[in-house]
Design a protein around this motif. Structure first.
Motif: not given
Length: 290
Positions: A105, A108, A115, A158, A164
């Motif tokens: 995450i 990215r 997100l 999470r 995403l």
């Protein structure tokens, strides 16, 4: 029918203060042009809907949705409903690296993904409003409490459904996990850059601040953020320059020098690479829209 108000960067805004942690709870404004800043941005839609143009994708969000993205790439809120209210924060990298998020995450986000989660509830409405109030209270203890609660809230992502955008990132490798010492080293480098980006600094100076070897500093920072040290220093300078260019009498050469660039050619090259236009064209575009 009156014209819709619009957002414009300024010396006291997120672009002009690239290392400041800011929280907000307000009616958003459309942006005439993409902007960028050296913080990770959190947006929670309290009411209505908004539309974003990101660096390489678009996103529409409605009430109850929350997004997280790296503000160092050009982005623009180009449309919104008349009743829109949003809340959130601009998190400098030092705070972002405190987050315990899955490595993929973080990687990215730093390389351009957004997100998005709808796993929110009524408590988020109240909490974002309170965090903004605490952050603006002038009470340092309350402000720190707000930041810590916000980071814990983001870490909860999470454990709940999220996506995403874009879903896949062809050709991108996942970032490597880092131990606490590595995260502290990155944080120390970010702190040093924050205090000195307007001056002539290089990787040797930055590495010395973290008491590590320059080659290791460059490798660690690149793996952690997706940027080289030089790219991050330039991003802070460009964010600061963006705010200076808002003044109608801004002189591009003076802005280049005041932003820490050693020459006009270096400033023009870096600005064009990020914004897709020259500083002069950017200044004419925003000041001409007033």
């Amino acid at each position: 029918m009156p014209e819709r108000p619009f957002y414009q960067p300024g010396a006291s805004s997120v672009e002009g203060l690239p290392l400041l942690l800011q929280m907000f709870h307000t009616n958003p404004l459309v942006m005439l042009k993409p902007h960028w800043h050296a913080q990770v941005e959190v947006n929670f839609i309290v009411r209505g809907s908004v539309h974003y143009r990101m660096n390489d994708h678009e996103i529409s969000l409605s009430a109850g949705e929350m997004c997280l993205f790296w503000g160092g790439l050009p982005h623009q809120m180009d449309d919104l409903s008349d009743d829109a209210i949003y809340a959130g924060a601009h998190l400098p990298l030092v705070h972002f690296f405190r987050l315990h998020l899955p490595t993929d995450i973080r990687h990215r986000l730093m390389t351009g993904a957004t997100l998005v989660t709808g796993a929110t509830d009524q408590s988020d409405n109240h909490n974002f409003e309170r965090w903004n109030r605490y952050a603006r209270s002038g009470d340092q203890a309350k402000a720190e409490h707000a930041v810590n609660e916000l980071l814990l809230r983001l870490e909860r992502v999470r454990f709940e459904p999220y996506r995403l955008v874009p879903e896949t990132a062809p050709g991108q490798e996942a970032g490597s996990p880092f131990d606490q010492q590595s995260s502290r080293n990155v944080g120390r480098m970010c702190d040093f850059i924050a205090e000195n980006f307007l001056y002539d600094i290089d990787c040797v100076n930055i590495a010395a601040a973290a008491d590590i070897h320059p080659k290791y500093a460059m490798s660690l920072f690149k793996k952690s953020t997706g940027m080289t040290l030089n790219e991050y220093v330039n991003l802070l300078r460009l964010s600061y320059a963006q705010a200076l260019l808002m003044h109608q009498d801004a002189n591009v050469l003076r802005v280049a020098m005041d932003s820490g660039f050693g020459s006009l050619s270096a400033f023009n090259k870096s600005f064009r690479k990020l914004a897709g236009m020259s500083p002069s064209d950017f200044r004419r575009g925003v000041t001409g829209a007033r």
